[in-house]
Design a protein around this motif. Structure first.
Motif, short mmCIF file in Angstrom:
data_model
loop_
_atom_site.label_atom_id
_atom_site.label_comp_id
_atom_site.label_asym_id
_atom_site.label_seq_id
_atom_site.Cartn_x
_atom_site.Cartn_y
_atom_site.Cartn_z
N ASN A 92 -8.80 7.25 6.45
CA ASN A 92 -8.35 5.86 6.63
C ASN A 92 -9.29 5.16 7.62
O ASN A 92 -9.24 5.40 8.81
N TYR B 60 -7.49 -1.99 6.09
CA TYR B 60 -7.98 -2.93 7.13
C TYR B 60 -9.40 -3.40 6.87
O TYR B 60 -10.01 -4.05 7.70
N ALA C 147 0.84 -1.20 0.00
CA ALA C 147 0.00 0.00 0.00
C ALA C 147 0.87 1.25 0.00
O ALA C 147 0.50 2.29 -0.53
N GLU C 148 2.05 1.12 0.60
CA GLU C 148 2.92 2.29 0.78
C GLU C 148 3.30 2.92 -0.57
O GLU C 148 3.30 4.14 -0.71
N SER D 23 -1.57 -7.03 2.67
CA SER D 23 -0.79 -7.08 3.92
C SER D 23 -1.61 -7.28 5.19
O SER D 23 -1.16 -7.96 6.10
N LYS D 24 -2.78 -6.63 5.28
CA LYS D 24 -3.40 -6.48 6.60
C LYS D 24 -4.46 -7.55 6.86
O LYS D 24 -4.21 -8.49 7.60
N ARG E 76 4.02 -7.92 -0.69
CA ARG E 76 4.13 -6.55 -1.17
C ARG E 76 3.25 -6.34 -2.41
O ARG E 76 3.72 -5.90 -3.46
N ASN F 253 -6.18 3.26 11.57
CA ASN F 253 -4.95 2.98 12.29
C ASN F 253 -4.55 4.29 12.98
O ASN F 253 -4.34 5.27 12.28
N ASP G 218 -7.93 5.26 2.40
CA ASP G 218 -7.05 4.14 2.74
C ASP G 218 -7.91 3.09 3.44
O ASP G 218 -8.37 3.30 4.56
N VAL H 136 -4.71 -3.66 0.05
CA VAL H 136 -3.44 -4.37 0.03
C VAL H 136 -3.64 -5.79 0.55
O VAL H 136 -4.61 -6.07 1.26
N TYR I 36 -1.37 7.10 9.78
CA TYR I 36 -0.19 6.46 9.22
C TYR I 36 0.57 7.58 8.51
O TYR I 36 0.02 8.26 7.63
C1 LIG Z 1 -3.23 2.83 7.30
C2 LIG Z 1 -2.09 2.19 6.58
N1 LIG Z 1 -1.91 2.43 5.29
C3 LIG Z 1 -0.89 1.88 4.60
C4 LIG Z 1 0.00 1.04 5.21
C5 LIG Z 1 1.15 0.43 4.42
O1 LIG Z 1 0.86 -0.89 4.11
P1 LIG Z 1 1.93 -1.84 3.41
O2 LIG Z 1 2.83 -2.31 4.48
O3 LIG Z 1 1.15 -2.92 2.85
O4 LIG Z 1 2.63 -1.06 2.37
C6 LIG Z 1 -0.14 0.75 6.57
C7 LIG Z 1 0.82 -0.14 7.26
O5 LIG Z 1 0.86 -0.24 8.46
C8 LIG Z 1 -1.22 1.33 7.27
O6 LIG Z 1 -1.43 1.10 8.57
#
Ligand SMILES: Cc1ncc(COP(=O)(O)O)c(C=O)c1O
Length: 372
Positions: free
Chosen positions: A159, A194, A88-89, A222-223, A231, A163, A191, A220, A113
């Motif tokens: 978001n 989650y 996501a970053e 990831s979460k 990634r 977070n 965003d 993403v 974030y």
């Molecule tokens: C709200 C939020 N956006 C984006 C990200 C980035 O996610 P990624 O690690 O998949 O790039 C995070 C990671 O903690 C996050 O908490």
């Protein structure tokens, strides 16, 4: 371009993540092994895995994966409304850097974030931070957002699930926000990394991109899926001209996604319901433990119970700073919390994470520390 400020959260995790044995602040669900993932593959995805060529991949992402993403999350969109990224970053970086111009005004909800505010600022945009407030249960306050809008406002960044508080946005709140954005012709960067983890009492709001032609929805692997090592993230947007410009920025960052990660993401999304059910079960169980923990230690801690995602923001009620408490805890028991200062939030809160299977063990270590 100036250098961005140090990313405090990533710096903090970098310091402890692979050293502290009890990570009680993680923001991702329990992960899955390679073997488990391959075993879940259909015969066609196993075939794609075995025959995969390890050359460059398509800049916007594997077409089959982008189709699967639309089917899984945005059935009214098509694959060409999806642009994939390395996590996501990278999506945050490429999209907000492309979207914002110097002297634009951008509204960001905080705490957040860090990159969600940092990247527009890096481009020279002026940022209004709208603080989510505990006394408002960390909910979005539309009036405050409306009051902050200026003639040069370009974009609102949200978001949810949030977070670090775990608060969600309801369908009505999101619709009202979209109405405001539409009235002022603003972009909405949402965003949603989650989303679908947890069990919000009012159900899930749709993705912003499903409601609004000028929304960018970020998600993403990831979460909620616990697959951060892949990634693979993406942005969904109805506006193909903007997506094209963002893609041109990706030429300067990763160029394209990792070929094996694309196939593994495809397999994960084909098994979306199964993986989410497994991860939600872990989160549910851990939340129940945290309910009793909060009850048992109500003299020390309080929180607004998270509605979505796998993190919450807990208030430490003692005089001692949470930075000091967290440091003593990690040094003594190897349990990692994330103090509010990591979010540049001047309060005595800390982020707690409850997505991982070993969370009960980490919580026991915290209890041991409190009893000592
Ligand atoms: C709200 C939020 N956006 C984006 C990200 C980035 O996610 P990624 O690690 O998949 O790039 C995070 C990671 O903690 C996050 O908490």
């Amino acid at each position: 371009m100036n250098n961005p400020n140090i990313f405090k959260l990533e710096e903090y995790l970098g310091q402890y993540e692979f050293k502290a044995p009890y990570l009680l602040c993680c923001s991702d669900a329990e992960s899955i092994t390679m073997q488990e993932m391959i075993d879940m593959g259909s015969s066609s995805s196993k075939d794609a895995w075995n025959k995969l060529s390890l050359g460059y991949t398509e800049v916007s992402g594997l077409p089959l994966l982008r189709e699967q993403i639309t089917q899984s999350f945005y059935p009214k969109l098509s694959a060409n409304n999806i642009l994939c990224f390395s996590g996501a970053e990278e999506g945050i970086f490429c999209a907000l850097y492309t979207l914002c111009d110097p002297d634009d005004h951008v509204i960001v909800l905080t705490p957040c974030y860090q990159s969600l505010a940092e990247i527009p600022a890096l481009k020279g945009a002026l940022i209004s931070h709208i603080s989510l407030r505990e006394e408002n249960y960390w909910r979005i306050d539309l009036q405050e957002i409306q009051n902050a809008i200026k003639p040069n406002t370009k974009c609102i960044v949200i978001n949810f699930p949030h977070n670090p508080t775990g608060q969600v946005i309801t369908k009505n709140e999101l619709q009202d926000l979209v109405d405001v954005c539409r009235a002022h012709n603003l972009w909405l960067f949402s965003d949603e990394v989650y989303r679908l983890l947890g069990n919000p009492s009012e159900g899930w709001a749709p993705s912003a991109v499903e409601l609004y032609e000028k929304a960018l929805s970020l998600n993403v692997m990831s979460k909620a899926f616990g697959l951060a090592g892949l990634r693979v993230g993406w942005i969904a947007c109805q506006n193909n001209d903007l997506l094209k410009k963002i893609e041109q920025m990706k030429h300067y960052t990763s160029i394209c996604n990792s070929a094996p990660s694309e196939i593994l993401s495809l397999i994960a999304l084909e098994n979306k319901d199964k993986i989410l059910a497994r991860n939600n079960q872990i989160v549910d169980k851990n939340l129940q433990l945290l309910d009793s923990f909060m009850d048992q230690y109500r003299e020390l801690f309080s929180w607004v119970r998270p509605q979505g995602g796998c993190v919450g923001f807990v208030r430490y009620k003692k005089e001692e700073s949470i930075d000091n408490f967290s440091k003593r805890l990690v040094d003594d028991k190897g349990v990692l919390l994330m103090p509010a200062s990591i979010y540049s939030h001047s309060s005595n809160h800390f982020r707690i994470g409850f997505g991982r299977k070993n969370m009960p063990e980490s919580l026991e270590k915290l209890k041991e520390f409190l009893q000592d």
